[in-house]
Design a protein around this motif. Structure first.
Motif, mmCIF file in Angstrom:
data_model
loop_
_atom_site.group_PDB
_atom_site.id
_atom_site.type_symbol
_atom_site.label_atom_id
_atom_site.label_comp_id
_atom_site.label_asym_id
_atom_site.label_seq_id
_atom_site.Cartn_x
_atom_site.Cartn_y
_atom_site.Cartn_z
ATOM 1 N N TYR A 90 0.961 -1.506 0.502
ATOM 2 C CA TYR A 90 -0.261 -0.287 -0.280
ATOM 3 C C TYR A 90 0.724 0.822 -0.638
ATOM 4 O O TYR A 90 1.636 0.948 0.996
ATOM 5 C CB TYR A 90 -0.561 0.002 1.284
ATOM 6 C CG TYR A 90 -2.006 0.932 1.318
ATOM 7 C CD1 TYR A 90 -2.941 1.015 0.346
ATOM 8 C CD2 TYR A 90 -1.477 2.133 2.000
ATOM 9 C CE1 TYR A 90 -4.341 2.483 0.474
ATOM 10 C CE2 TYR A 90 -2.394 3.018 1.708
ATOM 11 C CZ TYR A 90 -3.585 3.098 1.249
ATOM 12 O OH TYR A 90 -4.490 4.073 1.346
ATOM 13 N N LEU A 91 0.541 2.150 -1.256
ATOM 14 C CA LEU A 91 1.318 3.822 -0.945
ATOM 15 C C LEU A 91 1.076 4.344 -0.290
ATOM 16 O O LEU A 91 1.493 5.730 -0.128
ATOM 17 C CB LEU A 91 1.650 3.239 -2.461
ATOM 18 C CG LEU A 91 2.275 2.353 -3.583
ATOM 19 C CD1 LEU A 91 2.099 2.767 -5.185
ATOM 20 C CD2 LEU A 91 3.810 1.913 -2.640
ATOM 21 N N GLY A 92 -0.251 4.231 0.435
ATOM 22 C CA GLY A 92 -0.647 5.777 1.220
ATOM 23 C C GLY A 92 0.158 6.096 2.003
ATOM 24 O O GLY A 92 1.077 5.425 2.420
ATOM 25 N N SER A 93 -0.221 7.284 2.760
ATOM 26 C CA SER A 93 0.004 7.838 4.362
ATOM 27 C C SER A 93 0.452 6.495 5.298
ATOM 28 O O SER A 93 0.836 6.838 6.626
ATOM 29 C CB SER A 93 0.351 8.635 4.478
ATOM 30 O OG SER A 93 -0.582 9.159 4.420
ATOM 31 N N ALA A 94 -0.314 6.025 5.794
ATOM 32 C CA ALA A 94 -1.360 5.196 6.679
ATOM 33 C C ALA A 94 0.425 4.106 7.096
ATOM 34 O O ALA A 94 0.877 3.678 6.337
ATOM 35 C CB ALA A 94 -2.099 3.955 6.261
ATOM 36 N N LEU A 95 0.144 3.836 8.178
ATOM 37 C CA LEU A 95 0.726 2.862 9.559
ATOM 38 C C LEU A 95 0.731 1.150 8.363
ATOM 39 O O LEU A 95 -0.310 1.323 8.301
ATOM 40 C CB LEU A 95 0.346 3.294 10.228
ATOM 41 C CG LEU A 95 1.618 2.227 11.460
ATOM 42 C CD1 LEU A 95 2.745 2.969 11.635
ATOM 43 C CD2 LEU A 95 0.647 3.004 12.869
ATOM 44 N N ARG A 96 1.599 1.397 8.389
ATOM 45 C CA ARG A 96 1.023 -0.544 7.126
ATOM 46 C C ARG A 96 2.219 -1.771 8.604
ATOM 47 O O ARG A 96 3.343 -1.370 9.365
ATOM 48 C CB ARG A 96 2.185 -0.783 6.202
ATOM 49 C CG ARG A 96 1.848 0.661 5.117
ATOM 50 C CD ARG A 96 2.021 0.658 4.092
ATOM 51 N NE ARG A 96 3.634 1.042 3.443
ATOM 52 C CZ ARG A 96 3.446 2.906 3.661
ATOM 53 N NH1 ARG A 96 2.385 3.436 3.656
ATOM 54 N NH2 ARG A 96 4.290 3.318 3.783
ATOM 55 N N THR A 97 1.385 -2.499 8.778
ATOM 56 C CA THR A 97 1.991 -3.818 9.329
ATOM 57 C C THR A 97 1.638 -5.418 8.384
ATOM 58 O O THR A 97 0.342 -5.148 7.313
ATOM 59 C CB THR A 97 1.471 -4.304 10.596
ATOM 60 O OG1 THR A 97 2.553 -4.688 11.657
ATOM 61 C CG2 THR A 97 0.517 -4.343 10.598
#
Length: 160
Positions: A90-97
């Motif tokens: 995912y390339l958005g600014s969300a926190l990713r895990t």
């Protein structure tokens, strides 16, 4: 807070996670799911399992990450690592895990063995989601704690 469960096909794992998360989430939390290459249908075994668990299947459908109704705050990929499955980024600014789970749609064998694969995937996801809500995630988000990423990542490696 909006959470996106993301995988490739959006037919099994991400759907199970979306429905389970929304079933147990406290007020103010909402999950959605999507795929980078959606299959176009929810796997019937996923729907049957959710119904057996008393979790609503209303409104569940296989959808693309290009058509999200809301911007996610947290993106959790659920693609499995063991089978070398490509997992979308995912390339958005969300926190990713990443909370990898083997794909039950690829299970083979008897009816019981295939159903067991779906049960395993659901059980792992449910346990991780329950732990998510039990692990002070809300406080970490509110305080903008740098340990939030580590806490989210650690949930993804828990074995249940």
């Amino acid at each position: 807070m909006n959470v996106l469960f993301l995988c490739t096909g959006n037919s099994c794992r991400s759907i199970l996670a979306e429905a389970t998360f929304n079933h147990i989430a406290p007020k103010g939390w909402h999950a959605m799911s999507a795929g980078s290459k959606p299959t176009g249908q929810v796997h019937p075994r996923s729907l049957a399992l959710l119904e057996r668990e008393g979790i609503s299947t209303e409104g569940l459908f296989s959808k693309s990450w290009e058509n999200l109704p809301e911007t996610p705050d947290i993106v959790i990929t659920v693609c499995g690592n063991a089978d070398k499955e490509a997992c979308p980024v995912y390339l958005g600014s969300a926190l990713r895990t990443h909370w990898g789970v083997a794909d039950p749609a690829k299970a083979t064998g008897t009816e019981e063995e295939i159903n067991a694969a779906f049960e395993r995937a659901y059980g792992i996801l449910r346990a991780r989601i329950e732990f998510f809500f039990e692990s002070s995630i809300e406080e970490l988000i509110k305080s903008k704690s740098p340990s939030l990423q580590r806490r989210l990542d650690n949930i993804g490696v828990l074995r249940f």
